[in-house]
Design an enzyme around this catalytic site. Structure first.
Site, short mmCIF file in Angstrom:
data_model
loop_
_atom_site.label_atom_id
_atom_site.label_comp_id
_atom_site.label_asym_id
_atom_site.label_seq_id
_atom_site.Cartn_x
_atom_site.Cartn_y
_atom_site.Cartn_z
N ARG A 1 0.89 -1.17 0.00
CA ARG A 1 0.00 0.00 0.00
C ARG A 1 0.92 1.21 0.00
O ARG A 1 1.59 1.50 1.00
CB ARG A 1 -0.90 -0.03 1.24
CG ARG A 1 -1.95 1.08 1.29
CD ARG A 1 -2.85 0.87 2.49
NE ARG A 1 -3.77 1.96 2.73
CZ ARG A 1 -5.00 2.05 2.24
NH1 ARG A 1 -5.46 1.08 1.47
NH2 ARG A 1 -5.78 3.07 2.52
N HIS B 1 -6.82 1.20 -7.18
CA HIS B 1 -7.19 0.47 -5.96
C HIS B 1 -7.95 -0.81 -6.39
O HIS B 1 -9.14 -0.96 -6.12
CB HIS B 1 -8.07 1.35 -5.08
CG HIS B 1 -8.18 0.91 -3.65
ND1 HIS B 1 -7.54 -0.22 -3.17
CD2 HIS B 1 -8.87 1.42 -2.60
CE1 HIS B 1 -7.83 -0.36 -1.89
NE2 HIS B 1 -8.63 0.62 -1.52
N GLN C 1 -10.12 -3.14 -3.93
CA GLN C 1 -11.40 -2.56 -3.52
C GLN C 1 -12.48 -2.87 -4.55
O GLN C 1 -13.61 -3.19 -4.20
CB GLN C 1 -11.26 -1.06 -3.34
CG GLN C 1 -12.56 -0.37 -2.94
CD GLN C 1 -13.06 -0.81 -1.58
OE1 GLN C 1 -12.33 -0.73 -0.60
NE2 GLN C 1 -14.30 -1.29 -1.51
N ASP D 1 -16.50 8.47 -3.06
CA ASP D 1 -15.30 8.32 -2.23
C ASP D 1 -15.10 9.63 -1.49
O ASP D 1 -15.72 10.65 -1.83
CB ASP D 1 -14.10 7.99 -3.12
CG ASP D 1 -12.87 7.57 -2.32
OD1 ASP D 1 -13.01 7.26 -1.12
OD2 ASP D 1 -11.76 7.55 -2.90
N CYS E 1 -16.16 2.99 -0.35
CA CYS E 1 -15.03 2.16 0.06
C CYS E 1 -14.61 2.40 1.51
O CYS E 1 -13.87 1.59 2.08
CB CYS E 1 -13.85 2.37 -0.88
SG CYS E 1 -13.14 4.03 -0.82
N ARG F 1 -13.99 -7.11 1.41
CA ARG F 1 -12.55 -6.93 1.19
C ARG F 1 -11.82 -8.20 1.63
O ARG F 1 -10.90 -8.67 0.96
CB ARG F 1 -12.03 -5.72 1.98
CG ARG F 1 -12.36 -4.36 1.41
CD ARG F 1 -11.60 -4.06 0.12
NE ARG F 1 -10.17 -4.10 0.32
CZ ARG F 1 -9.44 -3.07 0.78
NH1 ARG F 1 -10.02 -1.91 1.07
NH2 ARG F 1 -8.13 -3.19 0.91
#
Length: 310
Positions: free
Chosen positions: A102, A129, A132, A223, A263, A291
């Site tokens: 990450r 991402h 996700q 988001d 998310c 996830r």
């Protein structure tokens, strides 16, 4: 060596195969059946950005698959003291079976993967991402909304928007992205998506009108307006994103069965209203749990495919 760095690298068939595997493993997990898909495997988890869902899901996931997760923040390893990414890659990948990173620029994870002896998974970069989106689509499948799917993404043209572009263009569904002027998606990523869309039949619309984008949508998603590293832009961004909150009026523009995704972390009163994220149209917390399951699918698939290639 197959890595999981962006959905751009995957075919429709591969994406659906991973999700089918994730769904299978999820059902086993729900019945408290934990098979050793990856016995005694070690997942190195490198975090240059902090996280809740990414750390908990990967660490729990590898444990449930029969392995162990090793948390490595940039403060814990020499990467944080200026060691080249190529050196860190060669050292870490010689001691573990898989790596999740990450980090910031996509180029950093691409460099790590270039020198890695083991599969590398993108846990988030500035550009993409992908894990996700695997969780998001698993949630959509479970809700029975994957047929005649119309996704409306409202907000910043960031890594999440880019990943929606990749997923839609690969799977062939309709995607509408509405961003404020000046916050549009990356042009190169959009062009890639439009090329893939010609093959898959995906319909991709880019604009600045959130209400237009939401008409008859089956999924409305957003988001945070202020991502990590953008805190100094907060006040300006709040002004620029005025009118982009997903509230009851915005959701009412969608189809009768429209659902909401986010998310997380979510900032109520900014990109989404309290009543929507906590209401019956929200699949946010199912999405968050997925996830765990989607990433188990990714890890097992990568492990299996790379074994075959040896």
């Amino acid at each position: 060596m197959r890595h999981f760095l962006t959905l751009k690298d995957y075919t429709k068939e591969e994406i659906l195969e991973i999700l089918e595997l994730a769904s299978k493993i999820k059902k086993e997990t729900k019945n408290r059946v934990f098979k050793d898909y990856m016995p005694k495997h070690t997942l190195g988890m490198i975090f240059e950005k902090s996280s809740t869902r990414t750390r908990v899901s990967f660490e729990t996931g590898i444990y449930q698959l029969g392995g162990i997760g090793l948390f490595l923040s940039s403060n814990d390893i020499q990467l944080g003291r200026g060691e080249p990414m190529s050196d860190t890659s060669r050292v870490v990948s010689s001691m573990v079976d898989m790596v999740m990173i990450r980090t910031f620029a996509q180029s950093k994870i691409e460099e790590f993967a270039k020198y890695s002896k083991v599969p590398v998974i993108n846990g988030l970069t500035t550009e993409y991402h992908p894990v996700q989106l695997m969780a998001d689509y698993l949630t959509i499948q479970e809700a029975g909304l994957d047929k005649d799917l119309i996704v409306s993404y409202i907000g910043d043209g960031n890594n999440l928007a880019h990943s929606w572009l990749m997923l839609a263009s690969k799977l062939g569904f309709e995607l509408r992205i509405a961003t404020p002027k000046g916050y549009e998606v990356d042009e190169n990523i959009l062009n890639d998506a439009l090329k893939f869309a010609k093959e898959s039949g995906a319909k991709i619309t880019i604009g600045n009108d959130p209400k237009e984008a939401c008409k008859n949508a089956t999924i409305i998603t957003t988001d945070t307006w202020v991502s990590m590293g953008q805190e100094d832009e907060k006040e300006q961004r709040i002004k620029d994103f005025d009118g982009y909150i997903v509230d009851s009026k915005m959701m009412a523009l969608g189809a009768n069965n429209v659902k909401f995704l986010h998310c997380l972390p979510a900032y109520r009163g900014y990109e989404v209203s309290e009543d929507i994220i906590e209401g019956s149209q929200s699949l946010v917390f199912e999405e968050a749990e997925n996830r765990l399951h989607a990433q188990k699918g990714v890890m097992v698939w990568l492990n299996n495919i790379n074994k075959k290639d040896k």
